[in-house]
Design a protein around this motif. Structure first.
Motif, PDB file in Angstrom:
ATOM      1  N   UNK A   1      -0.642  21.509 -35.178  1.00 29.07           N
ATOM      2  CA  UNK A   1      -1.109  20.013 -35.685  1.00 29.07           C
ATOM      3  C   UNK A   1      -0.186  18.859 -35.348  1.00 29.07           C
ATOM      4  N   UNK A   2      -0.534  18.177 -34.808  1.00 30.17           N
ATOM      5  CA  UNK A   2       0.107  17.015 -34.036  1.00 30.17           C
ATOM      6  C   UNK A   2      -0.029  15.677 -34.719  1.00 30.17           C
ATOM      7  N   UNK A   3       1.070  14.668 -34.549  1.00 33.99           N
ATOM      8  CA  UNK A   3       0.346  13.362 -34.592  1.00 33.99           C
ATOM      9  C   UNK A   3       0.741  12.531 -33.376  1.00 33.99           C
ATOM     10  N   UNK A   4      -0.029  11.485 -33.024  1.00 29.60           N
ATOM     11  CA  UNK A   4      -0.027  10.797 -31.853  1.00 29.60           C
ATOM     12  C   UNK A   4       0.131   9.476 -32.004  1.00 29.60           C
ATOM     13  N   UNK A   5       0.456   8.541 -30.957  1.00 31.58           N
ATOM     14  CA  UNK A   5       0.680   7.237 -31.296  1.00 31.58           C
ATOM     15  C   UNK A   5       1.612   6.872 -32.089  1.00 31.58           C
ATOM     16  N   UNK A   6       2.858   7.727 -32.471  1.00 31.46           N
ATOM     17  CA  UNK A   6       3.894   7.444 -33.156  1.00 31.46           C
ATOM     18  C   UNK A   6       5.203   7.761 -32.738  1.00 31.46           C
ATOM     19  N   UNK A   7       5.516   6.831 -32.005  1.00 28.88           N
ATOM     20  CA  UNK A   7       7.093   7.125 -31.203  1.00 28.88           C
ATOM     21  C   UNK A   7       7.989   7.514 -32.238  1.00 28.88           C
ATOM     22  N   UNK A   8       8.545   8.566 -31.911  1.00 31.87           N
ATOM     23  CA  UNK A   8       9.789   9.154 -32.613  1.00 31.87           C
ATOM     24  C   UNK A   8       9.481  10.169 -33.545  1.00 31.87           C
ATOM     25  N   UNK A   9       7.980  10.122 -33.971  1.00 27.11           N
ATOM     26  CA  UNK A   9       7.511  11.121 -34.916  1.00 27.11           C
ATOM     27  C   UNK A   9       7.615  12.538 -34.497  1.00 27.11           C
ATOM     28  N   UNK A  10       8.382  13.156 -35.425  1.00 31.85           N
ATOM     29  CA  UNK A  10       8.531  14.647 -35.358  1.00 31.85           C
ATOM     30  C   UNK A  10       7.514  15.462 -34.932  1.00 31.85           C
ATOM     31  N   UNK A  11       6.186  15.111 -35.230  1.00 30.18           N
ATOM     32  CA  UNK A  11       5.303  16.113 -35.232  1.00 30.18           C
ATOM     33  C   UNK A  11       4.438  16.086 -33.863  1.00 30.18           C
ATOM     34  N   UNK A  12       5.447  15.925 -32.939  1.00 32.84           N
ATOM     35  CA  UNK A  12       4.821  16.143 -31.398  1.00 32.84           C
ATOM     36  C   UNK A  12       5.438  17.369 -30.671  1.00 32.84           C
ATOM     37  N   UNK A  13       6.113  18.249 -31.350  1.00 32.74           N
ATOM     38  CA  UNK A  13       6.809  19.565 -30.824  1.00 32.74           C
ATOM     39  C   UNK A  13       5.805  20.653 -31.189  1.00 32.74           C
TER      40      UNK A  13
END
Ligand code: SF4
Length: 371
Positions: A319-331
């Motif tokens: 599960x990821x979050x997008x369009x959020x620079x610096x948000x840790x849910x991109x790993x």
């Protein structure tokens, strides 16, 4: 090759370049008449009321000279034609992570093309200047399928992405290009709303390697009001992509007041988990005010994080979050032992700890196409 261009095409070229389009050599910016980019459409049927297009659930039935809902098909001399064959209005080289695809050839580049036209009318469309118009009203390139392949190779891209507007509506151009790409060992990516009928989709899946499909809402009424389409055909498409072995990722844009209902998000994630999509990456994407929803605020980071928690609780593994620079849910973490596998900074891969598609710590397979 004579690279002299007319004053008209030079002006068009400068305008396109100032709009951020990729620079292509020579005469590739459109100088031909629009009619040069017509091709007889696939999946058309003669009916008593006119020619029916069987590509998407809109089922346009068109009489002589009528333009389709997607703005890029027309009946000419009793045959349906696509008007968007080989004349993309957007041509760019993107990181594959931008599609977004996080489990497909990380760190590589995708040669990305789009023509004018879309079969939905989303109030929140980010690309409405090209999606809600027809090819005769956009600044286009002349880029037939063979030329897309050579440009893709020249730009050292591993894949071609059919993206930005809605590739379902430039089906013939995408399909023919994808066939050539496959022969050349280049992968094909569909970034789509999934609003397509099973028959054309199954044919397409024979040549597509990866898809990111928007699941815009999880109620029929929201789908209709927000995008002018239906939910069920999109769910059917998700199953077909998965069952036909196309690498699939899903994007859910959370629009405040429209799709930020946690009960609906829970039902959507529950449905995905129960229907065999638990290993399919899900991207919750942040809405920014645009087009017909300019009055709304951006999605809060709290909302995105809560949605991600709901998805994990329902059993979705990536599960990821997008369009959020610096948000840790991109790993990407290993669902087995929790070790960090792929670290992303924006669209850049900061670390890749996978070992032949497996967790380098516990050996668990991390689903995806990694090379
Ligand atoms: S692809 Fe376009 S022409 Fe065909 S049914 Fe859909 S909206 Fe109509």
């Amino acid at each position: 090759m004579n690279h002299k261009i007319s004053k008209r095409s030079f002006i068009k070229r400068c305008a396109a370049l100032s709009a951020g389009a990729l620079c292509l050599p020579g005469d590739e910016l459109l100088i031909e008449e629009q009619s040069a980019f017509r091709k007889e459409a696939m999946f058309q049927e003669e009916t008593a009321r006119g020619i029916m297009c069987r590509i998407c659930p809109n089922e346009c039935v068109l009489k002589e000279g009528e333009l389709s809902k997607c703005n890029n098909r027309k009946v000419i001399k009793s045959k349906l034609y696509t008007l968007a064959y080989g004349n993309p209005c957007s041509v760019n080289v993107d990181p594959v992570e931008k599609k977004p695809l996080y489990h497909f050839l990380p760190g590589t580049r995708a040669f990305s093309i789009a023509t004018a036209g879309c079969n939905l009318v989303c109030l929140n469309c980010q690309n409405w200047t090209i999606s809600q118009t027809s090819p005769d009203k956009t600044r286009n390139y002349s880029l037939m399928p063979g030329k897309v392949i050579s440009e893709c190779i020249a730009k050292e891209c591993k894949s071609i992405a059919y993206t930005y507007s809605e590739p379902v509506t430039f089906y013939e151009y995408a399909f023919d290009t994808a066939v050539l790409a496959k022969q050349a060992g280049i992968r094909n990516i569909f970034k789509s709303n999934g609003y397509i009928y099973p028959e054309p989709l199954k044919k397409l899946c024979g040549v597509i390697d990866a898809a990111n499909i928007d699941l815009k809402a999880f109620s029929e009424s929201t789908y209709l009001r927000l995008s002018g389409g239906k939910l069920q055909p999109v769910l059917d498409s998700l199953r077909i992509y998965r069952d036909m072995g196309v690498w699939l990722e899903i994007t859910n844009l959370i629009v405040p007041e429209w799709t930020d209902n946690f009960g609906e998000i829970k039902r959507m994630c529950g449905w995905l988990a129960e229907n065999g999509f638990s290993k399919v990456p899900l991207h919750f994407s942040r809405f920014y005010p645009t087009y017909k929803l300019e009055q709304l605020p951006p999605t809060t980071v709290d909302t995105l994080n809560k949605a991600a928690q709901i998805a994990r609780d329902e059993g979705l593994l990536y599960v990821y979050t997008g369009n959020v620079p610096g948000n840790e849910l991109s790993d990407t973490k290993c669902p087995g032992c929790g070790s960090m596998m792929v670290v992303r900074q924006g669209y850049r891969i900061a670390a890749n700890n996978l070992s032949a598609g497996k967790c380098s710590k516990c050996g668990r397979i991390i689903e995806g196409v990694w090379s």
